[in-house]
Design an enzyme around this catalytic site. Structure first.
Site, mmCIF file in Angstrom:
data_model
loop_
_atom_site.group_PDB
_atom_site.id
_atom_site.type_symbol
_atom_site.label_atom_id
_atom_site.label_comp_id
_atom_site.label_asym_id
_atom_site.label_seq_id
_atom_site.Cartn_x
_atom_site.Cartn_y
_atom_site.Cartn_z
ATOM 1 C CB ILE A 10 -74.823 68.189 35.078
ATOM 2 C CG1 ILE A 10 -76.183 68.892 34.907
ATOM 3 C CG2 ILE A 10 -73.997 68.314 33.800
ATOM 4 C CD1 ILE A 10 -76.087 70.394 34.742
ATOM 5 N N GLY A 11 -73.573 64.844 34.924
ATOM 6 C CA GLY A 11 -72.370 64.038 35.032
ATOM 7 C C GLY A 11 -71.619 63.955 33.728
ATOM 8 C CG ASN A 12 -67.473 63.484 33.787
ATOM 9 O OD1 ASN A 12 -67.030 64.529 33.330
ATOM 10 N ND2 ASN A 12 -67.266 63.109 35.044
ATOM 11 C CE LYS A 16 -78.682 58.491 36.687
ATOM 12 N NZ LYS A 16 -78.581 57.597 37.869
ATOM 13 N N GLY A 110 -66.103 66.592 43.921
ATOM 14 C CA GLY A 110 -67.241 66.737 43.025
ATOM 15 C C GLY A 110 -68.510 67.079 43.776
ATOM 16 C CB ALA A 111 -71.232 69.459 43.023
ATOM 17 C CG ASP A 112 -70.810 63.794 41.671
ATOM 18 O OD1 ASP A 112 -69.849 64.418 42.157
ATOM 19 O OD2 ASP A 112 -70.651 62.856 40.872
ATOM 20 C CG ASP A 134 -72.907 57.595 42.985
ATOM 21 O OD1 ASP A 134 -73.446 56.824 42.167
ATOM 22 O OD2 ASP A 134 -73.078 58.823 42.946
ATOM 23 C CB THR A 190 -66.018 34.183 26.487
ATOM 24 O OG1 THR A 190 -65.107 33.227 25.971
ATOM 25 C CG2 THR A 190 -65.295 35.507 26.651
#
Length: 271
Positions: A10-12, A16, A110-112, A134, A190
């Site tokens: 669980i990320g910001n 996943k 962070g736990a991740d 990461d 560009t």
């Protein structure tokens, strides 16, 4: 009935979800971390993923995860209880991570990052030291020596930086991070200038920071890339010893197995 385990990163930006049968490599899905997300909405999405894999919700043996978004953690716990009848076991609060945490304030990590560092140590047990890079919302560099998590660095994420640049510049296009060239070239458009600048810029940042970090670690140092951008970047960055796109999912599986004392999927008991 085939049993399975649900894994959550669980990320910001995204959630996943890994669906693993009997300890096999998880099938990984990505859901958005929406501000308006509810436990029921998440639970219904999880049911759809599970059934797409040909599995039944009552065969869920465990739900295991890590989170850096406490409000979403609570929603995920509710979804797992209601739709699968299983508690969501989160690292490190429910599943302690067996690494010495040398952060000045250990709870701030962070736990991740901790789960990724733990996975690297278990997957490369003979390496004196490791650096896990990461590529997520942020780019993080985490250092492990022996069985100690030493800390690391936090840098801008490639996609976050690209989106920020495009949103603040009216004439610049969206950055395409898929580059086929093996070395940077002077951009003649560009779009090419942006793409080469981002891809080779992040490659140079990764190589340079890993080299400098390695100077303070016992060698030889094993460098592992993970996250959605890792495989593409590893093609042009010359510092990686291994690329494990789903390192965190591997860490959650290993952590659950270590705490359960058995391979997942053999029983409905989480411990």
């Amino acid at each position: 009935m085939v049993s399975f385990i649900l894994y959550f990163d669980i990320g910001n930006t995204s959630i996943k979800v890994g669906v693993s049968r009997n300890g096999d490599t998880p099938a990984v899905y990505t859901l958005p971390t929406d501000a308006g997300l509810t436990a029921d909405a998440l639970g219904l999405s999880l049911l759809a993923l599970v059934r797409r894999e040909g599995l039944e919700p009552e065969a869920c043996a465990a739900c295991v995860g890590s989170s850096v978004v406490p409000p979403v953690s609570r929603l995920a716990r509710g979804a797992c209880e209601r739709f699968f009848g299983r508690p969501l076991l989160l690292a490190p609060e429910d599943l302690p991570i067996p690494l010495e945490n040398r952060y000045a304030r250990p709870h701030e990590v962070g736990a991740d990052r901790l789960v990724g560092a733990y996975a690297a140590r278990r997957l490369f047990p003979d390496a004196p030291a490791l650096i896990c890079v990461d590529y997520g919302t942020a780019t993080t560099f985490d250092c492990v020596a022996g069985d100690a998590y030493l800390g690391g660095l936090i840098c801008p994420g490639a996609l976050s930086a690209a989106q920020a640049l495009s949103s603040r510049t009216a004439k610049l296009p969206q950055v395409d991070l898929a580059v086929e060239a093996d070395r940077p070239e002077p951009g003649t458009s560009t779009s090419q200038s942006l793409s080469h600048g981002f891809v080779f810029g992040f490659a140079a940042m990764t190589e340079g920071l890993c080299a400098r970090l390695a100077e303070g670690l016992p060698g030889p140092v094993t460098i592992i890339g993970t996250g959605g951008f890792a495989a593409d970047l590893a093609r042009v960055a010359r510092c990686f010893d291994a690329v494990r796109p789903n390192l965190l999912m591997e860490g959650l599986r290993l952590l659950y197995e270590e705490h359960a004392g058995q391979r997942p999927g053999t029983t409905r008991s989480p411990a």
